[in-house]
Motif scaffolding. Structure first.
Motif, PDB file in Angstrom:
ATOM      1  N   PRO A  81       0.823  -1.229   0.000  1.00  0.00           N
ATOM      2  CA  PRO A  81       0.000   0.000   0.000  1.00  0.00           C
ATOM      3  C   PRO A  81       0.848   1.266   0.000  1.00  0.00           C
ATOM      4  N   ALA A  82       2.056   1.195   0.559  1.00  0.00           N
ATOM      5  CA  ALA A  82       2.912   2.396   0.567  1.00  0.00           C
ATOM      6  C   ALA A  82       3.286   2.781  -0.870  1.00  0.00           C
ATOM      7  N   HIS A  83       3.474   1.771  -1.736  1.00  0.00           N
ATOM      8  CA  HIS A  83       3.777   2.055  -3.142  1.00  0.00           C
ATOM      9  C   HIS A  83       2.586   2.714  -3.830  1.00  0.00           C
ATOM     10  N   LEU A  84       1.388   2.180  -3.551  1.00  0.00           N
ATOM     11  CA  LEU A  84       0.197   2.786  -4.156  1.00  0.00           C
ATOM     12  C   LEU A  84       0.017   4.208  -3.649  1.00  0.00           C
ATOM     13  N   GLY A  85       0.233   4.381  -2.345  1.00  0.00           N
ATOM     14  CA  GLY A  85       0.118   5.711  -1.750  1.00  0.00           C
ATOM     15  C   GLY A  85       1.102   6.679  -2.385  1.00  0.00           C
ATOM     16  N   SER A  86       2.315   6.199  -2.680  1.00  0.00           N
ATOM     17  CA  SER A  86       3.312   7.116  -3.247  1.00  0.00           C
ATOM     18  C   SER A  86       2.946   7.492  -4.686  1.00  0.00           C
ATOM     19  N   MET A  87       2.262   6.604  -5.403  1.00  0.00           N
ATOM     20  CA  MET A  87       1.857   6.962  -6.774  1.00  0.00           C
ATOM     21  C   MET A  87       0.721   7.990  -6.749  1.00  0.00           C
TER      22      MET A  87
END
Ligand code: SF4
Length: 389
Positions: A81-87
């Motif tokens: 989820p941190a990757h999705l949040g960063s996008m």
């Protein structure tokens, strides 16, 4: 105010479904972070990268406001989820945003309480949920990772996390699908009450393992147990009837929504409004040009890391091409198209073409509005072929 949609492509999956003809790959998780980093780099440098690749962004893009984001795949819910949040954060950092709809495609088996809470925290307010079927036999035959029980478990988690806008996808025409199992899937869907529903017909082409096997007359992937064309058309009609009776508005050939829940992002595609796509294989439309990034994720990462955008299929639309798109995409919407506006805008008269289709009972006309005739939606391709003659 010019509004803009942003699409982010995540081309990774856990396995390959037998019917899938998308460009996605099963890769080690270690490749996710560099990919996500490159999507951020592409967003931050998109103006320079486009210019170097020959793409011309119209001037009005300078003050465009992003109102929708769609993170699709692949299986983007696989990512941390941190990757999705960063996008999502990268969109906010690089564009003026007044976000109304932020969609994430999620597969049922990937949904956990922690992820759902993080998605909501990142501003994702809509889930496009890859249900496909409620029948375990069909899911198994199609090579899907989830089962019926996962759909119930994941839907409850999403609701518990506060997700108030969920779309379910179903596929008509899966191997082993029967009238009874199709009805059962529709009934189960209606009982769960998603705000939005997409029903897709199985595509048979060489791009998928199942499609290739069907075309060769083989039996692998349960290819001999795929419903016939007539049955598939009947399944679609059943969906139209059942979803309509359950209060869903049929607003696009493959899409239904409860009042107020039509997909704002996807409407941009059919209305020919501008969107920019980021990531491998992502498509973009500026109003005057269409282009796509190369599909290969490793090649995309290598190119962006080297400061270059691998743009393919860059096409500057001619007036004739734009008119065809207006008709083809516009008629997919059940509200129809405003023929008067199109004739004025393109300086053409389409009266005789539409009179022929109307006489054949394929379309109906109400003043300047033209739409597919009720009951003719499932033969829309025939209508388009006739229209383009
Ligand atoms: S999850 Fe979706 S994108 Fe991935 S292989 Fe299956 S159908 Fe294709």
């Amino acid at each position: 105010m010019k509004t803009l949609g942003i699409y982010v492509q995540v081309p990774f999956c856990q396995t390959r479904c037998t019917y899938c003809n998308f460009h996605t790959g099963v890769v080690p998780a270690a490749r996710f972070a560099p990919y996500v980093g490159c999507v951020g780099t592409e967003m931050a440098g998109h103006k320079e990268l486009y210019a170097a690749a020959g793409v011309t962004l119209p001037e009005e893009f300078a003050d465009a406001v992003v109102d929708t984001i769609y993170v699709g795949g692949g299986t983007p819910s696989l990512l941390d989820p941190a990757h999705l949040g960063s996008m999502v954060a990268a969109v906010r950092e690089n564009f003026v945003c007044e976000l109304t709809e932020v969609t994430l495609e999620a597969d049922p088996e990937t949904v956990t309480e922690e992820k759902a809470a993080a998605w909501v925290g990142a501003g994702i307010n809509r889930i496009s949920f890859g249900v496909q079927s409620f029948c375990d036999e069909e899911l198994k035959a199609a090579g899907r990772m989830h089962r019926r029980a996962d759909v119930y478990r994941a839907a409850a988690i999403l609701r518990g996390a506060g997700m108030a806008n969920i779309s379910f996808d179903l596929i008509a025409g899966l191997p082993k699908q029967t009238r009874k199992t199709w009805r059962d899937s529709l009934d189960a869907l209606v009982e769960l009450g998603p705000e939005h529903v997409s029903v897709y017909l199985l595509e048979v082409d060489e791009g998928s393992r199942l499609g290739g096997e069907i075309l060769r007359g083989g039996k692998r992937y349960s290819a001999a147990e795929v419903p016939g064309d007539d049955e598939m058309a009947e399944f679609y009609e059943t969906a139209c009837w059942e979803l309509g009776a359950a209060g869903y508005e049929h607003y696009e050939i493959s899409n239904w929504a409860k009042p107020g829940f039509a997909s704002r992002h996807n409407l941009k595609y059919w209305r020919r409004e501008a969107y920019l796509g980021f990531g491998a294989g992502a498509h973009s439309f500026s109003g005057t040009e269409r282009w796509a990034n190369a599909h290969d994720a490793a090649g995309y990462v290598a190119a962006v890391t080297a400061g270059r955008l691998p743009v393919e299929q860059l096409e500057r639309l001619t007036a004739e091409g734009a008119l065809e798109e207006e008709l083809f995409l516009g008629l997919r919407q059940l509200a129809g198209i405003d023929l008067g506006r199109i004739e004025r805008q393109y300086g053409v008269s389409l009266d005789s073409r539409f009179a022929r289709l109307r006489a054949a009972g394929l379309i109906e006309r109400e003043g300047s509005l033209v739409r597919l005739a009720p009951g003719r939606v499932s033969v829309s391709n025939e209508v388009f072929v006739e229209l383009m003659k």
